[in-house]
Write an enzyme that holds these catalytic residues in place. Structure first.
Site, PDB file in Angstrom:
ATOM      1  N   ASP A  98     -14.475  46.545  88.646  1.00  0.00           N
ATOM      2  CA  ASP A  98     -13.574  47.668  88.414  1.00  0.00           C
ATOM      3  C   ASP A  98     -14.378  48.824  87.830  1.00  0.00           C
ATOM      4  OD1 ASP A  98     -11.026  48.989  88.159  1.00  0.00           O
ATOM      5  OD2 ASP A  98     -10.143  47.018  87.882  1.00  0.00           O
ATOM      6  N   ASP A 201     -10.719  53.112  89.503  1.00  0.00           N
ATOM      7  CA  ASP A 201      -9.488  53.287  88.750  1.00  0.00           C
ATOM      8  C   ASP A 201      -9.167  54.758  88.498  1.00  0.00           C
ATOM      9  OD1 ASP A 201      -7.391  52.065  86.882  1.00  0.00           O
ATOM     10  OD2 ASP A 201      -8.476  53.368  85.487  1.00  0.00           O
ATOM     11  N   GLU A 258      -8.121  53.892  93.852  1.00  0.00           N
ATOM     12  CA  GLU A 258      -6.746  53.997  93.383  1.00  0.00           C
ATOM     13  C   GLU A 258      -6.421  55.493  93.419  1.00  0.00           C
ATOM     14  OE1 GLU A 258      -3.983  52.512  89.662  1.00  0.00           O
ATOM     15  OE2 GLU A 258      -5.886  53.474  89.210  1.00  0.00           O
ATOM     16  N   HIS A 321      -2.092  44.080  89.369  1.00  0.00           N
ATOM     17  CA  HIS A 321      -1.955  43.879  87.930  1.00  0.00           C
ATOM     18  C   HIS A 321      -1.090  44.939  87.262  1.00  0.00           C
ATOM     19  CE1 HIS A 321      -4.983  46.962  88.322  1.00  0.00           C
ATOM     20  NE2 HIS A 321      -4.856  47.236  87.042  1.00  0.00           N
ATOM     21  N   ASP A 322      -0.796  46.023  87.953  1.00  0.00           N
ATOM     22  CA  ASP A 322      -0.004  47.127  87.396  1.00  0.00           C
ATOM     23  C   ASP A 322       1.429  47.146  87.905  1.00  0.00           C
ATOM     24  OD1 ASP A 322      -1.745  48.359  85.627  1.00  0.00           O
ATOM     25  OD2 ASP A 322      -2.626  49.660  87.155  1.00  0.00           O
TER      26      ASP A 322
END
Length: 553
Positions: A98, A201, A258, A321-322
């Protein structure tokens, strides 16, 4: 389209803290990932994306990084990660890290030095402004976690710093070329170490609309959504192109962004043949604001793929995960079972682009049903969600019920390996509650059951990689079929073969007229449809939540 090494891969996201714990401290670790590599290889996974495992105080579960060059001891060591990279390569699995570079932790050495000397070199790594009590703030932006984006700089009553996310996540100043140079140095260090690439991210946030200014107030707090600023900000492409040139392109790395708020005309720049990233996530369904319905879901994903047709690849998800668990979000509660879970899997998995599976999705993990107290959960965003619900007039029970539907903790409960204590995740006390449904939903119960959700995912992966159909699923033309037929979700993939994916997204049967006869059934979520003799006409009756993947004449 220029063919790339990652086009035919299947990716799997691991949230390490909740995947598998090998030392009994209640927290998943790198050695747990290593121990489960054969499981992932057996499933058919080619790429693993690890949510952050860098050193972090975990104010936002590792997305607040205090040292980009080291592993948090909770998860293991650099040596453990080197072993994971090596063991992954033995199995043909690439490790993706990440990349969190919109912000760092307030415990990072850069920020500590900025606090020591706000006007010095490291002060310019952040957005630090002069401020006296009573003065208006530089802007009225609301952080993603609620409250103003401005916070007093530790040790200074006359300085404030910008944080678009948590106050322990100061934003990095990408306008500063010295900061960018340090970021690129770090990225290349990891790529030289042998990782396959990065998930990137919150990358659109690196560009702010400067100078700081207010936007229209859109809440009782007198603040304005950060999205209003992002829509107005321009020039992020200059940063992203330099980032790609200095790092990713030199290593032929796989990168997935993202990305939100990108404009249609910018798509070739983001994911075209020489784009900033290899691919970016399709958040179209996750971004549906109104009530989820089959029609809303269909329209969202079809529009997303038609929008990028001929430009590049999206990465397809139903959860991460979000987000809450996809099956709990996209399927009515009363209809949630293995059949409907398989239907949802088949719909998204065979779309153009790269399929991502989030840990536990392959066994049909669901949302929590209830909690008794907000303290039973962990996510730093929960308090704002809960308090907002109370402010809107909800009772304590109603606010908790709302929170349990939307909290990110739904996706972060430990992986359900078996029906033993703590779902086989840990011998210790789990850092987050285990979903009580683990007694019925777990890998051990499914791994040898030919009708299970797990086996269906394995069959999906096997079909996409089947040499006879791979080029069609990877490069074949995408076209929606009968999009106006209510609660029918059907599309064709046409390349070397002509394949149709057909889903009856409702609890009632419905009839479908096909453009030609079915040549072969490739996959089904109901046993009755596997008999090819039942397809002698171009009209078929689909049972509730039936999914068919068929080769057409």
């Amino acid at each position: 389209m220029e063919k790339k090494w990652w086009h035919n891969k299947v990716a799997y996201q691991i949230y390490p803290k909740s995947f598998y714990d090998t030392n009994g401290d209640g927290i998943g670790d790198i050695n747990g990932v290593i121990e489960k590599l054969d499981y992932l290889r057996n499933l058919g996974i080619d790429i693993i994306w690890l949510s952050p495992i860098y050193c972090s105080p975990l104010a936002d579960q590792g997305y607040d990084i205090s040292n980009y060059y080291d592993i948090d001891p909770r998860f293991g060591t650099i040596d453990d990660l080197d072993r994971l990279i090596a063991e992954g390569k033995k199995r043909g699995i690439g490790i993706v890290m990440d990349l969190v570079v919109n912000h760092c932790s307030d415990e990072h050495e850069w920020f500590k030095k900025a606090c020591e000397d706000p006007d010095g070199e490291y002060g310019k790594f952040f957005y630090i402004e002069d401020y006296k009590d009573g003065d208006p703030l530089p802007c009225n932006w609301r952080s993603y976690f609620g409250g103003s984006v401005w916070e007093k700089l530790p040790g200074h009553d006359d300085k404030i710093y910008l944080h678009v996310f948590h106050k322990k996540q100061p934003d990095l100043n990408w306008e500063n070329p010295k900061l960018r140079k340090e970021v690129y140095k770090m990225i290349n260090w990891w790529l030289d170490k042998g990782i396959a690439g990065f998930r990137i991210d919150a990358i659109i946030n690196i560009k702010k609309k400067l100078p700081f200014s207010d936007y229209s107030v859109d809440g009782d707090d007198g603040l304005s959504s950060i999205d209003n600023m992002l829509k107005d900000a321009t020039g992020v492409g200059e940063f992203l192109n330099e980032l790609a040139d200095e790092t990713f392109r030199k290593h032929d790395a796989f990168t997935v962004g993202e990305v939100f708020n990108e404009k249609d005309e910018e798509l070739p720049l983001f994911i075209g043949s020489h784009g900033y990233f290899s691919t970016m996530f399709d958040f179209s369904a996750e971004s549906i604001k109104e009530d989820i319905s089959p029609e809303n879901y269909k329209n969202a994903i079809f529009k997303a793929h038609e929008r990028v047709d001929g430009i590049g690849f999206l990465s397809n998800i139903i959860e991460n995960h979000d987000e809450p668990r996809g099956v709990s979000r996209f399927i009515p509660k009363e209809d949630l079972d293995d059949t409907s879970k398989k239907m949802l899997a088949g719909i998204y998995f065979l779309l153009p682009g790269l399929p991502f599976i989030y840990q536990g999705q392959e066994i049909g993990m669901e949302n929590l049903d209830k909690v008794n107290d907000i303290n039973d959960l962990d996510d730093c965003a929960n308090a704002n969600i809960y308090e907002t619900a109370l402010h809107e007039g909800k009772t304590h029970a109603e606010a908790l019920a709302h929170l349990i539907n939307v909290t990110r903790d739904n996706a972060r409960t430990p992986f359900q390996w078996d029906d033993s204590e703590n779902a086989g995740f840990t011998d210790g006390r789990s850092w987050l509650m285990v979903n009580p449904k683990y007694k019925n939903i777990n890998l051990a119960a499914q791994i040898n059951d030919s009708d299970s959700v797990f086996i269906f995912y394995k069959e999906l992966i096997s079909l996409r990689k089947n040499p006879e159909y791979e080029s069609t699923f990877v490069y074949g033309k995408f076209a929606p079929y009968k999009p106006a037929q209510k609660n029918l979700l059907a599309y064709s993939r046409v390349g070397e073969k002509s394949v149709m994916v057909i889903a009856n997204y409702q609890k009632d049967a419905q009839t479908l007229s096909l453009p030609s006869k079915i040549k072969k059934v490739l996959l089904s979520n109901t046993s009755k449809t596997l008999d090819n003799s039942s397809f002698n006409s171009t009209e078929i009756v689909l049972s509730p939540y039936e999914l068919l993947v068929v080769e057409m004449v």
